[in-house]
Scaffold this motif. Structure first.
Motif, mmCIF file in Angstrom:
data_model
loop_
_atom_site.group_PDB
_atom_site.id
_atom_site.type_symbol
_atom_site.label_atom_id
_atom_site.label_comp_id
_atom_site.label_asym_id
_atom_site.label_seq_id
_atom_site.Cartn_x
_atom_site.Cartn_y
_atom_site.Cartn_z
ATOM 1 N N TRP A 370 0.801 -1.238 0.000
ATOM 2 C CA TRP A 370 0.000 0.000 0.000
ATOM 3 C C TRP A 370 0.828 1.279 0.000
ATOM 4 N N TYR A 383 -1.697 3.964 -1.359
ATOM 5 C CA TYR A 383 -3.013 3.454 -1.702
ATOM 6 C C TYR A 383 -3.941 3.605 -0.500
ATOM 7 N N ARG A 385 -6.997 2.935 2.061
ATOM 8 C CA ARG A 385 -7.703 1.775 2.619
ATOM 9 C C ARG A 385 -8.676 2.279 3.683
ATOM 10 N N SER A 395 -4.083 3.902 6.011
ATOM 11 C CA SER A 395 -2.913 4.176 5.155
ATOM 12 C C SER A 395 -2.292 5.505 5.578
ATOM 13 N N HIS A 540 -10.412 0.106 -2.220
ATOM 14 C CA HIS A 540 -8.998 0.037 -1.816
ATOM 15 C C HIS A 540 -8.076 0.061 -3.033
ATOM 16 N N TYR A 543 -5.168 5.750 -5.324
ATOM 17 C CA TYR A 543 -3.889 6.103 -4.713
ATOM 18 C C TYR A 543 -3.594 7.578 -4.949
#
Length: 554
Positions: A370, A383, A385, A395, A540, A543
């Motif tokens: 991530w 990324y 979450r 994140s 998810h 980004y």
């Protein structure tokens, strides 16, 4: 003689355990719900410290779901001269509800403080704050607080010592209850054993984790006691040297012990080290409250005090008092050392596929799954979450706040396709307490806006009345933090003037005393962090790309 200014490690660096091997000094500190767990700092002069490594980096503990302020407590560093191995003991505090503290303690070893470390060796679940002592006779001893749960008995319990099997784990023989404290402050914890001139010396923390905190000492000819207390009858180091009787109080903020005449508060939980020239220092935790408050946004930091041995074999501060000082003499052989406060500044451009060692994440490890600096070279890609209210998979890439006056800043590009997707810059204490300036989808689904979201004691506050449209899905965001007040600024091009977003926000509650504390106690132990991060509660998959991350202290 040259001086150094305390704290020597600023920001979250509590429960310091100091160790010297050769010319090098190391300090391990608690990390609670933050990962990678157990920070290790390094210095060659006792004055300038930099983060050196972490210990629990490969999933040895699962901190997801950890309630503030549980997690990894009071790591203790030691060095076994016989085997030339470094040892680290620590507690994993899993539950604190009902004062039924459930904590498992472990030890790990390595040939170098950069690792690789052994798998954790289980020691005990009797309490918390373990420390190891490697005696000259080849035996190893474990000292720890035995947590008291019986009604009507003095809490938090006894300091206990036992021989320990470091090869296979576990205790050899019986536990020996050696003390419930060497003064009337009570709340004995964090025991550490030393040997000097034929005596075993037991250093403990006392007075609770708040304003009555202190370092106490006793000594014995036998490692199992009996231990006689320091003849002063008081802590050998504290920020509040007034006499206090609080036996039976399991722990407390002791706000009545706030010392109006001292910029340093909460001095306690000490660890002893001898320099190469035979001088002695204690590393201890401390706090710096906001002016005219008992709120400590920076959490508990690490300081040093110079010590000396008296003719009758007791330890005292070099100035003969027990009041911890903000300015301390450097070792005699470090006359030309200058303290470099700029070491706390950060300017990470995410070059060469790497990012700052100082980045930490709450509740779980950061992994390439991530976050990485390789998918878009020269950027940190995060990324999204879980929401930041989550104690499982937020994140967040964060660094310790180390000053009460600083600017944090970043530039990011982000294209949300769902209202739950966000990315930006913020201030963070724990999952219930944070401030977040984020790029998000406009409520009507058309375009990207910059807006402020806040969590205060678990309540969600979305500032829908102050938002600005973001052209080209990219913005620079800046947070100016000054003495508990945060001002958020933005710009869309480098030639633009910075513009303020909304009103300044009182974030003084992002402090050890301000986060979900019950009356008379602190709510947390960790302190304020700055962060960049992203959320995607949709798939998810979204980004954000961050161009840089900067923190400049005033």
């Amino acid at each position: 003689m040259s001086k150094m200014q305390n704290p020597v490690i600023r920001g979250m660096a509590p429960d310091p355990s100091i160790l010297r091997v050769g010319q090098d000094y190391y300090i391990a500190t608690s990390t609670f719900h933050w990962t990678p767990a157990v920070q290790i700092f390094h210095s060659t002069d006792l004055c300038n410290w930099q983060l050196f490594s972490y210990v629990l980096t490969h999933g040895e503990v699962d901190l997801r779901g950890t309630a503030t302020p549980a997690g990894i407590w009071a790591p203790h560093l030691s060095y076994d001269k016989a085997t030339k191995k470094y040892w680290l003991a620590y507690s994993h505090m899993q539950n604190m509800s009902g004062r039924e503290f459930n904590s498992d303690s472990y030890a790990m070893y390595a040939d170098s403080l950069t690792g690789p470390w052994s798998k954790p060796i289980y020691l005990t679940s009797i309490g918390f704050d373990p420390s190891l002592f490697h005696d000259e006779n080849g035996k190893h001893y474990l000292a720890i607080l035995e947590w008291e749960t019986r009604t009507g008995y003095q809490a938090p319990g006894h300091i206990v010592v036992a021989e320990v099997d470091l090869e296979n784990g576990g205790i050899i023989g019986d536990w020996h209850r050696v003390t419930q404290g060497f003064t009337t402050r009570g709340c004995a914890e964090a025991p550490q054993l030393y040997k000097h001139n034929g005596y075993y010396y037991l250093l403990i923390a006392a007075g609770g984790t708040g304003y009555a905190h202190g370092v106490e000492m006793g000594r014995a000819k036998n490692v199992f006691g009996p231990y006689e207390p320091h003849p002063s009858g008081e802590p050998i180091i504290t920020s509040s040297p007034h006499h206090l009787f609080s036996l039976g109080d399991p722990d407390s903020g002791h706000f009545e012990m706030y010392n109006l005449n001292s910029p340093m508060q909460k001095a306690g939980h000490g660890s002893l080290v001898e320099t190469t020239d035979g001088e002695w220092y204690i590393a201890h935790l401390m706090s710096r409250p906001l002016a005219d408050t008992t709120l400590n946004p920076l959490g508990r930091e690490t300081s040093l005090q110079k010590m000396e041995w008296t003719n009758d074999g007791w330890l005292q501060m070099a100035d003969k008092s027990n009041l911890a000082k903000m300015t301390v003499d450097l070792p005699s052989d470090e006359k030309d050392v200058k303290q470099d406060l700029s070491l706390d500044d950060i300017n990470d451009q995410f070059e060469n596929g790497k990012y700052e060692l100082r980045f930490m994440t709450p509740y779980h490890l950061h992994t390439t799954e991530w976050v990485n600096a390789t998918e878009n070279p020269g950027h940190l890609r995060i990324y999204g979450r879980n929401s930041f209210f989550s104690q499982f998979n937020p994140s967040i890439m964060a660094t310790r706040a180390t000053s009460l006056d600083y600017v944090s800043q970043t530039k990011l590009s982000f294209l949300p396709t769902h209202y739950s997707q966000t990315a930006g810059l913020g201030l963070y204490y724990d999952s219930n307490n944070w401030l977040y300036a984020r790029l998000c989808q406009a409520d009507d689904g058309h375009g990207v806006v910059l807006r402020i979201l806040q969590a205060k004691l678990g309540e969600r506050k979305d500032d829908i009345f102050h938002e600005v449209a973001v052209p080209n899905n990219s913005a620079e965001i800046q947070i100016h933090y000054v003495n508990g007040i945060a001002t958020i600024n933005y710009r869309f091009a480098k030639i633009d003037e910075w513009q303020r977003l909304g009103d300044s926000t009182d974030v003084s509650y992002l402090s050890d005393e301000g986060v979900n504390a019950v009356p008379g106690e602190t709510g947390g132990f960790t302190g304020l962090f700055n962060f960049i991060g992203a959320v995607d509660a949709h798939q998810h998959k979204s980004y954000a790309d961050f161009d840089y991350y900067m923190v400049k202290n005033k």
